[in-house]
Design a protein around this motif. Structure first.
Motif, PDB file in Angstrom:
ATOM      1  N   TYR A   1       0.488  71.578  22.819  1.00 33.83           N
ATOM      2  CA  TYR A   1       0.989  72.412  23.908  1.00 33.83           C
ATOM      3  C   TYR A   1       2.231  73.169  23.444  1.00 33.83           C
ATOM      4  CZ  TYR A   1       3.729  73.604  28.062  1.00 33.83           C
ATOM      5  OH  TYR A   1       4.493  74.270  28.977  1.00 33.83           O
ATOM      6  N   SER A   2       2.303  74.467  23.760  1.00 33.02           N
ATOM      7  CA  SER A   2       3.463  75.296  23.454  1.00 33.02           C
ATOM      8  C   SER A   2       3.809  75.182  21.970  1.00 33.02           C
ATOM      9  CB  SER A   2       4.630  74.902  24.364  1.00 33.02           C
ATOM     10  OG  SER A   2       5.701  75.797  24.260  1.00 33.02           O
ATOM     11  N   GLY A   3       5.034  74.745  21.629  1.00 26.29           N
ATOM     12  CA  GLY A   3       5.385  74.599  20.224  1.00 26.29           C
ATOM     13  C   GLY A   3       4.597  73.525  19.514  1.00 26.29           C
ATOM     14  N   GLY A   4       4.003  72.598  20.269  1.00 32.91           N
ATOM     15  CA  GLY A   4       3.127  71.600  19.665  1.00 32.91           C
ATOM     16  C   GLY A   4       1.897  72.216  19.030  1.00 32.91           C
ATOM     17  N   ALA A   5       1.556  73.450  19.443  1.00 33.72           N
ATOM     18  CA  ALA A   5       0.429  74.150  18.837  1.00 33.72           C
ATOM     19  C   ALA A   5       0.720  74.482  17.378  1.00 33.72           C
ATOM     20  CB  ALA A   5       0.124  75.422  19.620  1.00 33.72           C
ATOM     21  N   ALA A   6       1.927  74.993  17.104  1.00 36.53           N
ATOM     22  CA  ALA A   6       2.307  75.304  15.724  1.00 36.53           C
ATOM     23  C   ALA A   6       2.279  74.043  14.871  1.00 36.53           C
ATOM     24  CB  ALA A   6       3.693  75.944  15.692  1.00 36.53           C
ATOM     25  N   LEU A   7       2.766  72.932  15.424  1.00 32.97           N
ATOM     26  CA  LEU A   7       2.763  71.679  14.676  1.00 32.97           C
ATOM     27  C   LEU A   7       1.346  71.192  14.432  1.00 32.97           C
ATOM     28  CD1 LEU A   7       5.746  69.892  16.439  1.00 32.97           C
ATOM     29  CD2 LEU A   7       5.726  70.959  14.189  1.00 32.97           C
ATOM     30  N   ALA A   8       0.463  71.347  15.412  1.00 35.71           N
ATOM     31  CA  ALA A   8      -0.930  70.941  15.225  1.00 35.71           C
ATOM     32  C   ALA A   8      -1.570  71.722  14.079  1.00 35.71           C
ATOM     33  CB  ALA A   8      -1.714  71.154  16.521  1.00 35.71           C
ATOM     34  N   LEU A   9      -1.322  73.026  14.037  1.00 43.20           N
ATOM     35  CA  LEU A   9      -1.884  73.849  12.971  1.00 43.20           C
ATOM     36  C   LEU A   9      -1.284  73.491  11.615  1.00 43.20           C
ATOM     37  CD1 LEU A   9      -1.943  77.286  14.828  1.00 43.20           C
ATOM     38  CD2 LEU A   9      -3.923  75.858  14.255  1.00 43.20           C
ATOM     39  N   LEU A  10       0.009  73.236  11.578  1.00 39.47           N
ATOM     40  CA  LEU A  10       0.659  72.873  10.313  1.00 39.47           C
ATOM     41  C   LEU A  10       0.161  71.514   9.817  1.00 39.47           C
ATOM     42  CD1 LEU A  10       4.234  74.122  11.182  1.00 39.47           C
ATOM     43  CD2 LEU A  10       2.777  75.042   9.357  1.00 39.47           C
ATOM     44  N   LEU A  11      -0.031  70.572  10.725  1.00 39.31           N
ATOM     45  CA  LEU A  11      -0.586  69.274  10.328  1.00 39.31           C
ATOM     46  C   LEU A  11      -2.005  69.439   9.795  1.00 39.31           C
ATOM     47  CD1 LEU A  11       0.751  67.122  13.291  1.00 39.31           C
ATOM     48  CD2 LEU A  11       1.199  66.660  10.865  1.00 39.31           C
ATOM     49  N   ALA A  12      -2.803  70.246  10.466  1.00 42.28           N
ATOM     50  CA  ALA A  12      -4.177  70.474  10.014  1.00 42.28           C
ATOM     51  C   ALA A  12      -4.211  71.132   8.648  1.00 42.28           C
ATOM     52  CB  ALA A  12      -4.928  71.327  11.036  1.00 42.28           C
ATOM     53  N   ALA A  13      -3.229  71.992   8.380  1.00 44.27           N
ATOM     54  CA  ALA A  13      -3.179  72.671   7.086  1.00 44.27           C
ATOM     55  C   ALA A  13      -2.784  71.725   5.961  1.00 44.27           C
ATOM     56  CB  ALA A  13      -2.194  73.837   7.152  1.00 44.27           C
TER      57      ALA A  13
END
Length: 283
Positions: A165-177
């Motif tokens: 959610y919100s900034g957690g989206a950027a973290l989700a993508l970075l973790l996936a990367a």
């Protein structure tokens, strides 16, 4: 006589109830974010705990069942209360709106809720930079990744689905990367590109933070679905479109939610989509 006394008795009888309602509202308002989250967990039969970590212990809501599962859905909290004013960082980044925990406790899919470093539990290493310009820094990614390892060891899952959610989206993508066990990502009101977001909002660059689109080759192979609130004043409506264009992946899908703002309308929307498979999800 009775007609004269009756209104008086009704007022007297109603007074204690009004006091009860006022006191209840005051008690709720006086709750700390952590106390409110603990109460939410208790009301929904969810176990809360603090995952130990060398620098940052993390507050989590554990899955309802400890049974072995193939995939665990993990909800990643947003940036929380990162600023007290436009120029003054908050002393406590814990979110005041428990939207993401509510999504987690109402989701029958096996899931865990994962807060960010310094949310709900402070540590000596907590500094305001970690929830301001370094909110997506490598040390934040490392700690969240360590938490995923801890969950994986405990529950025996081989895969993760991340919901940010919100900034957690950027973290989700970075973790996936940076990991090989995240099979899909979904985001709500997501900051998909902090670099583009800062530019679009006329803000200073988030120095020290990572940028998901710097990993576009990895992310282009990831099934992902992004929900955009059409009434969102925090995340520009065309940020997702620019992210999609830069990513250039047919595995990424955007869904517009007309009734959603940045922090409202998501519970109803997510209840409709939480169990809907992604268009490119592997069977």
């Amino acid at each position: 006589m009775m007609s004269r006394d009756f209104p008086s008795r009704r007022t007297v009888a109603g007074f204690p109830m009004a006091c009860v309602l006022i006191i209840s509202a005051l008690l709720i308002a006086c709750q700390s974010p952590r106390e409110a989250l603990q109460q939410l967990a208790q009301e929904h039969g969810r176990q809360w705990e603090v995952l130990p970590g060398q620098d940052f212990p993390l507050f989590i809501l554990a899955p309802r069942s400890a049974e072995k599962m193939t995939r665990l859905r993990v909800y990643l909290e947003g940036d929380g209360h990162s600023w007290s004013t436009a120029t003054q960082p908050s002393l406590d980044p814990s979110p005041h709106n428990l939207l993401v925990p509510r999504l987690a406790v109402n989701d029958p899919t096996p899931n865990a809720y994962l807060a960010r470093p310094c949310q709900f539990v402070m540590a000596a290493a907590c500094q305001t930079a970690l929830w301001t310009h370094r909110r997506y820094a490598q040390e934040v990614i490392d700690r969240l990744s360590q938490a995923l390892d801890q969950l994986k060891q405990r529950y025996g899952n081989s895969e993760f689905e991340l919901v940010g959610y919100s900034g957690g989206a950027a973290l989700a993508l970075l973790l996936a990367a940076q990991r090989n066990d995240i099979t899909q990502v979904q985001t709500l009101a997501g900051n998909l590109s902090p670099r583009m977001w800062a530019t679009m909002k006329g803000l200073s660059p988030l120095h020290g933070s990572l940028e998901p689109l710097d990993y576009r080759d990895r992310l282009a192979l990831l099934p992902q679905r992004h929900f955009i609130g059409d009434a969102d004043s925090i995340i520009p409506g065309d940020l997702a479109a620019r992210y999609q264009q830069a990513l250039g992946s047919p595995l990424s899908q955007c869904i517009h939610v007309p009734e959603a703002s940045h922090d409202s309308g998501w519970e109803a929307a997510w209840s409709r989509w939480a169990k809907t498979p992604l268009a490119h999800e592997n069977p």
